[in-house]
Design a protein around this motif. Structure first.
Motif, PDB file in Angstrom:
ATOM      1  N   GLY A  44       0.839  -1.189   0.000  1.00 23.18           N
ATOM      2  CA  GLY A  44       0.000   0.000   0.000  1.00 23.18           C
ATOM      3  C   GLY A  44       0.876   1.240   0.000  1.00 23.18           C
ATOM      4  O   GLY A  44       1.913   1.272   0.677  1.00 23.18           O
ATOM      5  N   ILE A  45       0.471   2.251  -0.757  1.00 19.31           N
ATOM      6  CA  ILE A  45       1.220   3.500  -0.868  1.00 19.31           C
ATOM      7  C   ILE A  45       0.274   4.658  -0.567  1.00 19.31           C
ATOM      8  O   ILE A  45      -0.826   4.726  -1.135  1.00 19.31           O
ATOM      9  N   GLU A  46       0.689   5.567   0.315  1.00 16.74           N
ATOM     10  CA  GLU A  46      -0.083   6.766   0.619  1.00 16.74           C
ATOM     11  C   GLU A  46       0.894   7.932   0.768  1.00 16.74           C
ATOM     12  O   GLU A  46       1.736   7.933   1.674  1.00 16.74           O
ATOM     13  N   THR A  47       0.774   8.899  -0.110  1.00 18.08           N
ATOM     14  CA  THR A  47       1.649  10.072  -0.043  1.00 18.08           C
ATOM     15  C   THR A  47       0.917  11.280  -0.609  1.00 18.08           C
ATOM     16  O   THR A  47       0.010  11.141  -1.442  1.00 18.08           O
ATOM     17  N   THR A  48       1.296  12.463  -0.136  1.00 15.73           N
ATOM     18  CA  THR A  48       0.676  13.701  -0.594  1.00 15.73           C
ATOM     19  C   THR A  48       1.708  14.816  -0.594  1.00 15.73           C
ATOM     20  O   THR A  48       2.736  14.734   0.099  1.00 15.73           O
ATOM     21  N   SER A  49       1.441  15.850  -1.361  1.00 10.84           N
ATOM     22  CA  SER A  49       2.403  16.947  -1.504  1.00 10.84           C
ATOM     23  C   SER A  49       2.462  17.835  -0.265  1.00 10.84           C
ATOM     24  O   SER A  49       3.520  18.357   0.073  1.00 10.84           O
ATOM     25  N   ASP A  50       1.322  17.998   0.436  1.00 14.65           N
ATOM     26  CA  ASP A  50       1.291  18.862   1.615  1.00 14.65           C
ATOM     27  C   ASP A  50       0.171  18.398   2.530  1.00 14.65           C
ATOM     28  O   ASP A  50      -0.776  17.725   2.087  1.00 14.65           O
ATOM     29  N   PRO A  51       0.232  18.725   3.822  1.00 14.57           N
ATOM     30  CA  PRO A  51      -0.753  18.202   4.782  1.00 14.57           C
ATOM     31  C   PRO A  51      -2.193  18.613   4.500  1.00 14.57           C
ATOM     32  O   PRO A  51      -3.119  17.890   4.848  1.00 14.57           O
TER      33      PRO A  51
END
Length: 452
Positions: A295-302
């Motif tokens: 599983g992958i979870e990432t974002t550019s900013d909160p």
């Protein structure tokens, strides 16, 4: 004449003759008809009346009267007519002229209902080879049609509609979209998948989203079928404050599947910056009963996920796990990466990298009886901070062995026995308040007996 005798006479008359012709010409046999009353006219037309039913493969026809011309092989049918083709296609008509196979012919005052969802009402339907249905002066809707004649909430009217049963497509000529009876826009050509088709390239249902930060925006998803086992959905999202492209990619493999959801954004919230996110999951079957999951979870900013409504998570986790579960053994190894989106938490001071493993085995020794269970767990987490105490890194090894035995006596006394021990070993660094190495052994006390 008795009704039962009439039924069997008609079955015999309409099956033996077509079977003989089919054997000579290599064509499939014609339909079988059953009715309450049968008679033969002077021009050799066989007429069936009352509870008439005709069968041809998966096609079933019910009508008030069917006339069979033995010379031409044509069926003249008087309605009300109901034709069902499997579970997904239903045709209602007032009158029809069909061939013996029910695959070609003309139906008047007809309605075509697909998958109990979409209704196409037409002046007439031409059936061609059992594959194509050509509908003339057609109204198409998925709304409930009222019996009092009121127009449905929406409908598509067209000069001609062709339904391709094999490709599961609907083709419209000179179509116009109406709300009630008011035309909204005109389309000279239009193609839509019918409700029985699960996947086809084309536009999906649009949506409108309004927020205080981004204003009112419009989304228009476009589904792309890349093959039988993979697809891509692109969804432009436009408003006065944002220009976003959302996407979803899915693919199925022989031994697993993957899915990735994400978005790419340029907006007025952070001018000149690129924002986005990516979520992905996957699962694969490996050799020797092992399973790989990630599983992958990432974002550019909160703030991005909440601003755009993609997720309410305030902590993201990415992981990869290999595991195997059998009747008497279980094994798992995992790597995790955590990221906090909370304003009150600092990721450098959190255990963002975690290693975790588990092994368990059951044995049934014949000498002493009962069940022997053994388990080993390994865990390690690391903080990126090098500061004392708040940058503490820990590794732990836990082991457990226990023996269980149940004995039942003749007087109803059931004795459950259990004995074992567990141990723990710790390695703690970057924390001056604890010794670096620590270990303990804890015995497990036997369980008391119980009467049941």
């Amino acid at each position: 004449m008795d009704k039962r005798v009439c039924r069997w006479l008609l079955i015999l008359a309409l099956t033996v003759m077509p079977l003989t012709a089919g054997a000579q010409q290599g064509t499939p046999p014609a339909a079988v008809l059953v009715a309450d009353q049968v008679f033969l006219t002077r021009d050799r037309t066989l007429v069936a009346q009352g509870n008439v039913e005709a069968f041809q493969g998966e096609t079933r026809l019910r009508a008030r009267t069917i006339s069979y011309n033995q010379t031409t092989g044509a069926l003249t049918i008087e309605g009300p007519i109901v034709i069902s083709e499997g579970e997904n296609t239903l045709i209602l008509a007032d009158a029809a002229e069909l061939d013996p196979d029910l695959q070609n012919g003309l139906l008047r005052g007809a309605r075509l209902i697909l998958n109990q969802q979409l209704q196409l009402a037409a002046n007439q339907i031409n059936r061609v080879d059992g594959r194509y249905s050509q509908l003339y002066k057609t109204a198409v809707t998925s709304c409930k049609v009222c019996e009092d004649g009121r127009a449905p909430l929406w409908q598509i009217r067209a000069k001609r509609v062709i339904h391709d049963k094999l490709e599961q497509q609907l083709y419209f000529d000179e179509a116009s979209f109406h709300i009630r009876n008011v035309p909204i826009f005109y389309l000279p050509r239009l193609r839509l998948p019918d409700p029985t088709l699960a996947r086809a390239t084309g536009f999906l249902q649009p949506s409108i989203r309004t927020t205080s930060q981004l204003g009112t925006g419009f989304k228009l998803p476009y589904f792309i079928k890349l093959g039988e086992h993979r697809d891509l959905t692109l969804s432009p999202y436009l408003s006065s404050a944002t220009r976003t492209l959302e996407f979803r990619y899915r693919q199925a493999f022989r031994s697993g599947r993957i899915q990735f959801d994400g978005a790419y954004t340029r907006d007025d919230q952070r001018p000149g910056e690129t924002r986005g996110y990516l979520f992905g999951v996957g699962r694969f079957d490996l050799a020797r009963d092992y399973v790989l999951e990630f599983g992958i979870e990432t974002t550019s900013d909160p703030a991005y996920l909440k601003d755009y409504g993609y997720s309410a998570k305030d902590r993201l986790s990415s992981q990869i796990t290999v595991s195997r579960a059998r009747r008497d053994a279980y094994v798992r190894a995992s790597i995790y990466n955590f990221e906090s989106l909370r304003d009150t938490e600092v990721n450098d001071e959190l255990p963002t990298i975690v290693l975790d493993g588990d092994y368990e085995r059951r044995l049934f020794p014949s000498g002493i009886g009962g069940e022997l269970r053994m388990r080993i767990q390994a865990h390690s987490h690391r903080r990126t901070s090098d500061a004392d105490i708040i940058g503490r890194d820990v590794a732990r090894l836990h082991g457990e062995v226990k023996w269980l035995r149940r004995m039942t006596f003749g007087n109803g006394l059931v004795a459950d026995g259990q004995i074992g021990a567990s141990f723990n070993a710790f390695d703690i660094v970057q924390d001056s308040s604890f010794a670096q190495n620590h270990s303990d052994i804890v015995p497990r006390r036997p369980l008391p007996c119980a009467i049941r």
